[in-house]
Enzyme design. Structure first.
Site, PDB file in Angstrom:
ATOM      1  N   PRO A  15       4.280  -2.746 -12.298  1.00 40.81           N
ATOM      2  CA  PRO A  15       3.900  -4.137 -12.590  1.00 40.81           C
ATOM      3  C   PRO A  15       3.734  -4.893 -11.280  1.00 40.81           C
ATOM      4  O   PRO A  15       4.621  -4.857 -10.423  1.00 40.81           O
ATOM      5  CB  PRO A  15       5.107  -4.661 -13.392  1.00 40.81           C
ATOM      6  CG  PRO A  15       6.245  -3.783 -13.001  1.00 40.81           C
ATOM      7  CD  PRO A  15       5.664  -2.435 -12.687  1.00 40.81           C
ATOM      8  N   GLN A  68       6.650  -6.228 -18.792  1.00 42.57           N
ATOM      9  CA  GLN A  68       7.758  -6.558 -17.895  1.00 42.57           C
ATOM     10  C   GLN A  68       8.090  -8.039 -18.008  1.00 42.57           C
ATOM     11  O   GLN A  68       7.214  -8.894 -17.890  1.00 42.57           O
ATOM     12  CB  GLN A  68       7.472  -6.224 -16.429  1.00 42.57           C
ATOM     13  CG  GLN A  68       8.760  -6.417 -15.608  1.00 42.57           C
ATOM     14  CD  GLN A  68       8.598  -6.208 -14.128  1.00 42.57           C
ATOM     15  OE1 GLN A  68       7.912  -6.974 -13.464  1.00 42.57           O
ATOM     16  NE2 GLN A  68       9.249  -5.186 -13.586  1.00 42.57           N
ATOM     17  N   CYS A  98      12.511  -8.153  -8.191  1.00 40.88           N
ATOM     18  CA  CYS A  98      11.661  -9.063  -7.426  1.00 40.88           C
ATOM     19  C   CYS A  98      12.512  -9.932  -6.508  1.00 40.88           C
ATOM     20  O   CYS A  98      13.455 -10.598  -6.959  1.00 40.88           O
ATOM     21  CB  CYS A  98      10.839  -9.948  -8.357  1.00 40.88           C
ATOM     22  SG  CYS A  98       9.722 -11.065  -7.484  1.00 40.88           S
ATOM     23  N   LYS A 137      14.054  -2.363 -14.146  1.00 41.19           N
ATOM     24  CA  LYS A 137      13.494  -2.034 -12.833  1.00 41.19           C
ATOM     25  C   LYS A 137      14.282  -2.795 -11.772  1.00 41.19           C
ATOM     26  O   LYS A 137      14.435  -4.014 -11.871  1.00 41.19           O
ATOM     27  CB  LYS A 137      12.010  -2.402 -12.755  1.00 41.19           C
ATOM     28  CG  LYS A 137      11.318  -1.915 -11.477  1.00 41.19           C
ATOM     29  CD  LYS A 137       9.807  -2.165 -11.542  1.00 41.19           C
ATOM     30  CE  LYS A 137       9.083  -1.504 -10.374  1.00 41.19           C
ATOM     31  NZ  LYS A 137       9.395  -2.106  -9.075  1.00 41.19           N
ATOM     32  N   HIS A 169      13.171   1.033  -7.268  1.00 39.19           N
ATOM     33  CA  HIS A 169      12.444   0.872  -6.007  1.00 39.19           C
ATOM     34  C   HIS A 169      13.425   1.232  -4.903  1.00 39.19           C
ATOM     35  O   HIS A 169      14.442   0.560  -4.725  1.00 39.19           O
ATOM     36  CB  HIS A 169      11.949  -0.562  -5.851  1.00 39.19           C
ATOM     37  CG  HIS A 169      11.046  -0.765  -4.681  1.00 39.19           C
ATOM     38  ND1 HIS A 169      10.052  -1.709  -4.660  1.00 39.19           N
ATOM     39  CD2 HIS A 169      10.973  -0.144  -3.479  1.00 39.19           C
ATOM     40  CE1 HIS A 169       9.413  -1.675  -3.495  1.00 39.19           C
ATOM     41  NE2 HIS A 169       9.967  -0.719  -2.762  1.00 39.19           N
ATOM     42  N   GLY A 210       8.259   3.150  -4.908  1.00 41.12           N
ATOM     43  CA  GLY A 210       8.298   2.708  -3.522  1.00 41.12           C
ATOM     44  C   GLY A 210       7.664   3.685  -2.552  1.00 41.12           C
ATOM     45  O   GLY A 210       8.176   4.770  -2.341  1.00 41.12           O
ATOM     46  N   GLY A 211       6.521   3.288  -1.970  1.00 40.18           N
ATOM     47  CA  GLY A 211       5.915   4.048  -0.889  1.00 40.18           C
ATOM     48  C   GLY A 211       5.227   5.343  -1.266  1.00 40.18           C
ATOM     49  O   GLY A 211       4.806   6.098  -0.383  1.00 40.18           O
ATOM     50  N   ARG A 232       0.938  -0.370  -4.961  1.00 39.77           N
ATOM     51  CA  ARG A 232      -0.297  -0.775  -4.279  1.00 39.77           C
ATOM     52  C   ARG A 232      -1.316   0.350  -4.136  1.00 39.77           C
ATOM     53  O   ARG A 232      -2.511   0.119  -4.180  1.00 39.77           O
ATOM     54  CB  ARG A 232       0.043  -1.349  -2.898  1.00 39.77           C
ATOM     55  CG  ARG A 232       0.200  -2.854  -2.873  1.00 39.77           C
ATOM     56  CD  ARG A 232       1.382  -3.326  -3.623  1.00 39.77           C
ATOM     57  NE  ARG A 232       1.384  -4.780  -3.793  1.00 39.77           N
ATOM     58  CZ  ARG A 232       2.212  -5.416  -4.610  1.00 39.77           C
ATOM     59  NH1 ARG A 232       3.073  -4.749  -5.323  1.00 39.77           N
ATOM     60  NH2 ARG A 232       2.166  -6.723  -4.725  1.00 39.77           N
TER      61      ARG A 232
END
Length: 329
Positions: A15, A68, A98, A137, A169, A210-211, A232
């Site tokens: 998300p 989410q 977040c 999350k 994450h 993550g990554g 991303r």
């Protein structure tokens, strides 16, 4: 209608606020049939006090699809859980990751990791209110504390409330001094922490986030993790999703990039007829030809503000013409 048989959460797209809207999700679904998709984070306030119908809207093709939510009031979360299930979502995910200051002021997001009892109450309230799966999350820690005691306490208490799936994450969240963007890059990735978490709670499901950027990295992580969530990279290089269905175990026919755009033509026409802008519909398509000859020209045309003002499918045709010209060279 909620899907009767849902694929495993082997692979999913994270998300992302302002990114994974319903147009983006419809685009990703055209590339991969079985990858789990997530909405942007929507707050309880938006559903309780805002345009609930708009915030809950999605396309039937998007399943399997998770909503989410951001919030920390068990009563509001319970009410939202009922609406989200009734709308047809397959999963309800609570954001405890977040790090933005705006989210902290609302007393939710990553700051909730310091309040495992409250998160447990929130999870229980949502589970009591709906029958779809409730997941969480979160990050691996807060600020610069790299000890793992808080993480284990958090997962332990929240799992006792009925959460069986944690999307982790693998970075700390630094609540003061780093922007949300910096929080995605500066705190070091520590996959080994999530691996130890899985070993400590083998009966729970852990999705690594993550990554992660390549199929090779995914396959390596899946040797121990229950799934991988991409952020991303899935947006900037969406073609990566073409290999996901095979990893999930349900391979689908591979389409060309041109076939994917052609498939979305009817969807775009319907949205344009409703008054939506071609810019909003296609902004997630910009990375489709990432790394391809002519890809830069395609992006230039599809993001040209003058061409977009016409608000028609022609800008897509013009962008594809640039790609076709390169393909013929």
């Amino acid at each position: 209608m909620v899907s009767q048989v849902l694929p495993p959460r082997t692979l999913s797209v994270a998300p992302m606020i302002d990114w994974t809207d319903r147009h983006c999700r419809r685009f990703h679904r055209a590339i991969s049939q079985h990858t789990w998709l997530y909405t942007e984070m929507i707050t309880t306030g938006a559903l309780v006090f805002g345009d609930r119908k708009r915030f809950l809207a999605f396309n039937d093709e998007e399943h399997p699809l998770a909503f989410q939510i951001g919030g920390s009031d068990p009563e509001h979360l319970a009410a939202c859980a009922k609406w989200i299930e009734a709308a047809g979502y397959d999963e309800l995910n609570l954001n405890v990751g977040c790090p933005s200051e705006r989210v902290q002021k609302g007393a939710f997001g990553a700051c909730l990791m310091a309040e495992p009892d409250l998160v447990a109450d929130c999870v229980k309230a949502m589970r009591d209110a709906c029958s779809i799966d409730v997941t969480v999350k979160h990050r691996i820690g807060l600020d610069y504390d790299e000890s793992e005691a808080m993480l284990y306490e958090f997962v332990g208490k929240v799992s006792e409330a009925g959460c069986q799936t944690f999307i982790v994450h693998a970075r700390n969240a630094v609540l003061k001094g780093l922007s949300p963007k910096e929080n995605r890059d500066i705190p070091p990735l520590r996959y080994e922490v999530v691996k130890r978490l899985k070993q400590h709670f083998p009966h729970l499901q852990f999705i690594l986030n993550g990554g992660i950027k390549t199929i090779e990295e995914i396959q390596s992580h899946l040797q121990w993790a229950d799934g991988c969530m991409l952020g991303r990279e899935a947006y900037s290089n969406p073609w990566l999703l073409t290999g996901f269905d095979e990893i999930i175990g349900t391979p689908a026919p591979v389409k060309t990039r041109f076939e994917i755009i052609d498939e979305l033509r009817a969807y775009a026409d319907q949205e344009l007829a409703k008054g939506e802008s071609i810019r909003n519909i296609t902004k997630s398509w910009l990375g489709l030809f990432h790394g391809q000859p002519g890809g830069r020209l395609y992006r230039q045309v599809l993001s040209d503000s003058t061409l977009l003002k016409a608000n028609s499918w022609q800008v897509v045709e013009d962008a594809l013409a640039k790609m076709a010209k390169h393909a013929m060279v």
